[in-house]
Design a protein around this motif. Sequence first.
Motif, PDB file in Angstrom:
ATOM      1  N   LYS A  73      26.242 -27.781 -48.692  1.00 13.07           N
ATOM      2  CA  LYS A  73      24.843 -27.947 -49.081  1.00 13.07           C
ATOM      3  C   LYS A  73      24.879 -26.626 -50.099  1.00 13.07           C
ATOM      4  CE  LYS A  73      21.390 -27.309 -46.620  1.00 13.07           C
ATOM      5  NZ  LYS A  73      19.965 -27.486 -46.002  1.00 13.07           N
ATOM      6  N   ALA A  74      25.264 -25.308 -49.553  1.00 10.74           N
ATOM      7  CA  ALA A  74      25.027 -24.356 -50.340  1.00 10.74           C
ATOM      8  C   ALA A  74      26.042 -24.246 -51.602  1.00 10.74           C
ATOM      9  CB  ALA A  74      25.024 -22.913 -49.486  1.00 10.74           C
TER      10      ALA A  74
ATOM     11  N   VAL B  16      24.366 -19.321 -43.653  1.00  9.92           N
ATOM     12  CA  VAL B  16      24.791 -19.220 -45.090  1.00  9.92           C
ATOM     13  C   VAL B  16      24.807 -17.547 -45.646  1.00  9.92           C
ATOM     14  CG1 VAL B  16      24.746 -20.044 -47.673  1.00  9.92           C
ATOM     15  CG2 VAL B  16      24.733 -21.721 -45.618  1.00  9.92           C
TER      16      VAL B  16
ATOM     17  N   GLU C  69      27.611 -15.158 -46.599  1.00 11.76           N
ATOM     18  CA  GLU C  69      27.842 -14.777 -48.035  1.00 11.76           C
ATOM     19  C   GLU C  69      27.684 -13.093 -48.141  1.00 11.76           C
ATOM     20  OE1 GLU C  69      24.383 -16.698 -49.536  1.00 11.76           O
ATOM     21  OE2 GLU C  69      25.814 -18.122 -50.791  1.00 11.76           O
TER      22      GLU C  69
ATOM     23  N   ARG D 210      29.806 -15.850 -54.666  1.00  8.72           N
ATOM     24  CA  ARG D 210      28.631 -16.701 -54.055  1.00  8.72           C
ATOM     25  C   ARG D 210      28.386 -17.589 -54.846  1.00  8.72           C
ATOM     26  NH1 ARG D 210      25.848 -10.921 -52.732  1.00  8.72           N
ATOM     27  NH2 ARG D 210      27.307 -10.317 -51.108  1.00  8.72           N
TER      28      ARG D 210
ATOM     29  N   ALA E 111      22.270 -19.172 -54.078  1.00  8.82           N
ATOM     30  CA  ALA E 111      22.158 -19.370 -52.528  1.00  8.82           C
ATOM     31  C   ALA E 111      21.891 -17.963 -51.966  1.00  8.82           C
ATOM     32  CB  ALA E 111      23.558 -19.844 -52.095  1.00  8.82           C
TER      33      ALA E 111
END
Length: 133
Positions: A24-25, A113, A117, A125, A129
């Motif tokens: 999703k990210a 997430v 990251e 990245r 996000a």
Amino acid sequence: MVAQILIIEDNEANLELVHYLLEKAGYRLSVAVDGAEGVAVALRVRPDLIVCDLQMPVMDGYEVLRRLRAAAGFAAIPIVAVTAYSMPDDQRRVKQAGFDGYLSKPIEPETFVASIEAFLAPPLRARGAAPQR
Ligand code: MN
């Protein structure tokens, strides 16, 4: 280019959750469901980051780490342990083993997430996000 992330996790629910959150990210993903498969996929795919469960059948996360750190080109790839263990002693053991970081289960969807990251160089990245530093 956005990072290719390898998830090595034998628990189906955790694998689905981590995959869902990272996809999703905006990340490109590979998955493996035990340590031996994880090593094989890592050597083939050459991911930018690896999220690795510790307790797994066939080969545990510590052995995955040992084998990948010994492989050419894997010394600097971030390998982050995810584990149900959350005692200070376990955290120390994970760091001493050579993992770059440690996230405890249960996975927190709101922060997972961003936590991952933190181990990626900014150009890897997903856009938007992560907060800019
Ligand atoms: Mn497990």
